[in-house]
Design a protein around this motif. Sequence first.
Motif, mmCIF file in Angstrom:
data_model
loop_
_atom_site.group_PDB
_atom_site.id
_atom_site.type_symbol
_atom_site.label_atom_id
_atom_site.label_comp_id
_atom_site.label_asym_id
_atom_site.label_seq_id
_atom_site.Cartn_x
_atom_site.Cartn_y
_atom_site.Cartn_z
ATOM 1 N N ALA A 112 0.828 -1.205 0.000
ATOM 2 C CA ALA A 112 0.000 0.000 0.000
ATOM 3 C C ALA A 112 0.862 1.255 0.000
ATOM 4 O O ALA A 112 0.572 2.228 -0.718
ATOM 5 C CB ALA A 112 -0.931 -0.007 1.214
ATOM 6 N N LEU A 113 1.942 1.247 0.779
ATOM 7 C CA LEU A 113 2.839 2.405 0.826
ATOM 8 C C LEU A 113 3.537 2.627 -0.510
ATOM 9 O O LEU A 113 3.604 3.760 -1.014
ATOM 10 C CB LEU A 113 3.870 2.199 1.940
ATOM 11 N N VAL A 114 4.031 1.549 -1.118
ATOM 12 C CA VAL A 114 4.727 1.673 -2.398
ATOM 13 C C VAL A 114 3.761 2.101 -3.497
ATOM 14 O O VAL A 114 4.094 2.964 -4.325
ATOM 15 C CB VAL A 114 5.405 0.337 -2.763
ATOM 16 N N ALA A 115 2.567 1.519 -3.527
ATOM 17 C CA ALA A 115 1.586 1.891 -4.552
ATOM 18 C C ALA A 115 1.178 3.357 -4.406
ATOM 19 O O ALA A 115 1.028 4.075 -5.407
ATOM 20 C CB ALA A 115 0.362 0.987 -4.440
ATOM 21 N N TRP A 116 1.002 3.813 -3.166
ATOM 22 C CA TRP A 116 0.646 5.222 -2.942
ATOM 23 C C TRP A 116 1.775 6.135 -3.397
ATOM 24 O O TRP A 116 1.552 7.168 -4.023
ATOM 25 C CB TRP A 116 0.356 5.429 -1.461
ATOM 26 N N ARG A 117 3.029 5.738 -3.104
ATOM 27 C CA ARG A 117 4.192 6.542 -3.507
ATOM 28 C C ARG A 117 4.305 6.595 -5.027
ATOM 29 O O ARG A 117 4.575 7.664 -5.610
ATOM 30 C CB ARG A 117 5.453 5.938 -2.898
ATOM 31 N N GLU A 118 4.121 5.449 -5.689
ATOM 32 C CA GLU A 118 4.189 5.426 -7.152
ATOM 33 C C GLU A 118 3.088 6.290 -7.760
ATOM 34 O O GLU A 118 3.295 6.977 -8.761
ATOM 35 C CB GLU A 118 4.063 3.989 -7.655
ATOM 36 N N HIS A 119 1.911 6.244 -7.161
ATOM 37 C CA HIS A 119 0.800 7.045 -7.670
ATOM 38 C C HIS A 119 1.093 8.538 -7.526
ATOM 39 O O HIS A 119 0.773 9.324 -8.420
ATOM 40 C CB HIS A 119 -0.477 6.686 -6.917
ATOM 41 N N ARG A 120 1.713 8.916 -6.429
ATOM 42 C CA ARG A 120 2.038 10.323 -6.215
ATOM 43 C C ARG A 120 3.104 10.797 -7.183
ATOM 44 O O ARG A 120 3.078 11.961 -7.634
ATOM 45 C CB ARG A 120 2.538 10.519 -4.777
ATOM 46 N N GLN A 121 4.041 9.917 -7.506
ATOM 47 C CA GLN A 121 5.149 10.315 -8.368
ATOM 48 C C GLN A 121 4.804 10.247 -9.846
ATOM 49 O O GLN A 121 5.526 10.819 -10.667
ATOM 50 C CB GLN A 121 6.364 9.416 -8.097
ATOM 51 N N ARG A 122 3.716 9.544 -10.168
ATOM 52 C CA ARG A 122 3.349 9.404 -11.575
ATOM 53 C C ARG A 122 2.914 10.747 -12.118
ATOM 54 O O ARG A 122 2.059 11.421 -11.563
ATOM 55 C CB ARG A 122 2.238 8.370 -11.727
ATOM 56 N N ARG A 123 3.482 11.152 -13.213
ATOM 57 C CA ARG A 123 3.181 12.467 -13.771
ATOM 58 C C ARG A 123 1.766 12.506 -14.331
ATOM 59 O O ARG A 123 1.340 11.566 -14.996
ATOM 60 C CB ARG A 123 4.166 12.800 -14.898
ATOM 61 N N PRO A 124 1.060 13.576 -14.109
ATOM 62 C CA PRO A 124 -0.290 13.689 -14.689
ATOM 63 C C PRO A 124 -0.221 13.647 -16.202
ATOM 64 O O PRO A 124 0.602 14.303 -16.825
ATOM 65 C CB PRO A 124 -0.775 15.057 -14.189
ATOM 66 N N GLY A 125 -1.086 12.856 -16.783
ATOM 67 C CA GLY A 125 -1.158 12.749 -18.230
ATOM 68 C C GLY A 125 -0.106 11.875 -18.855
ATOM 69 O O GLY A 125 0.003 11.786 -20.074
ATOM 70 N N ALA A 126 0.714 11.217 -17.990
ATOM 71 C CA ALA A 126 1.754 10.340 -18.544
ATOM 72 C C ALA A 126 1.115 9.157 -19.241
ATOM 73 O O ALA A 126 0.102 8.626 -18.800
ATOM 74 C CB ALA A 126 2.674 9.853 -17.434
ATOM 75 N N SER A 127 1.707 8.742 -20.322
ATOM 76 C CA SER A 127 1.147 7.630 -21.085
ATOM 77 C C SER A 127 1.297 6.334 -20.315
ATOM 78 O O SER A 127 2.339 6.061 -19.738
ATOM 79 C CB SER A 127 1.854 7.517 -22.439
ATOM 80 N N SER A 128 0.220 5.552 -20.318
ATOM 81 C CA SER A 128 0.244 4.241 -19.656
ATOM 82 C C SER A 128 0.259 3.103 -20.664
ATOM 83 O O SER A 128 0.003 1.963 -20.337
ATOM 84 C CB SER A 128 -0.989 4.082 -18.740
#
Length: 450
Positions: free
Chosen positions: A423-439
């Motif tokens: 949960a901590l790692v997923a939350w951190r990755e979500h925060r660091q993911r740039r808005p609008g970045a291609s998935s």
Amino acid sequence: MLKSPAPGRMWLLRDPQTRSAYVFFAMFAVAGFQGRFLSLFYRDRGMSDFETGCILSVSSLVLVFAGRQWTAWADDCEAKTAKAYLLALSVFCAEVPFALQCLVDFGWIPDRLVFGYLLLLRAAAACFFAAWHPLANAIGVEDLLDTHGPSGPTLFGGERLWGAVSWLLVHLCQGPLIDWYGTYTLYFGHALATCIAVYVLCNWLAIKRPAEGIENEATSRVFTPVTPRGTVCCGAVDTAVVSIVHRTYETLAFFALMLVSAAGMSQVENLLFLFMTDELEADGTVCGLSVVVTVLLEIAFFSVGPDLLAAFGEHVLLVAACLTFVVRVWLYTVVPNWGYILLVEPLHGVTIATITLGGNAFVLRHAPKGLEANAQALLVTVRTGLGYFLGTFSGGYIMGAKGGRHLYRLSGLIVLIFTAVYALVAWREHRQRRPGASSEREPIVKPTRC
């Protein structure tokens, strides 16, 4: 067009709308006789908790290797009926080592060799039965495509539901029969279920064979090289898929959580009946009823699965699944008698539905484009292969040495720690993911046959 069976013949699969449902019902019936009651079966043959854990865990270890070989054989055959032939063969062959366990009951195996004999037969049965689930799924999907066209796979859940119904009925009937006649009834039940499954598959083959020659070339499994740098070996698929595990901290934490949670779930799936009968004084009927309440809520959650996934996303579902598991196993350690287990067991339906939906969605999002099925196979290997092996093997030892309450306290604590990390790692990755970045997932070169 498929030909309808002649009047009065093959009545079981006459209606193409329910053909796949019969396959799932029959196959889950066979699997049900290799389900939770096996722990009581081996205990009645003089095995300790640790020895029972060893015997049950070997099938999970074999799954990692044998299951892939069966599915590879099925994929190598161009005929659509190949999967049904292989499935019927595997089910029939798995009955032989299962039946040979009766030699222990006849006293024909020396006491010092009983453990090794049962371990060897369990491994042999697992070798044959390892691929029943993916082959049954493939048969169901292909039959739905033939019957309903491109929209067929959307009906898969309704057909697969009959497998859960079969699992429920088998365990519900097994409990009283074991109370009345002992675990010897598993021999007869497994043999009867095997005969029914082979009969259903033979009917399915008799219907499908006339259409086998009319194969649509567009749907054939063709491997073509698309890279100018030459032919890629089949091992490239494995490398590309396994690279998902360590691609990011999030994927690493995810697969670690899947391994640990599967280990914990295997300790419930394979050893709970030992705990219920030895420490809570439950009988076979109560054990069977616990499976009934488990499956009922599981069916309900799977029916609303797409809505849950759309509303909360895979991260929330995965965390909810593991926290529900922790609550469930910790409640095992405080209940005073078996009656409370029936109140706790419905939580399994929440766990298995949410972790299946969330796990499949997570893997699909991270899988290399064109290798989605291989990525799902990786998840199955980690969970039902390595996870179940480690969990059942260690669980049998801990239960034998310290008891079931100690086992489930420790299991819940370990899963809770890994859930918090994920949960901590997923939350951190979500925060660091740039808005609008291609998935978008990177495409992967499909290999030619080596």
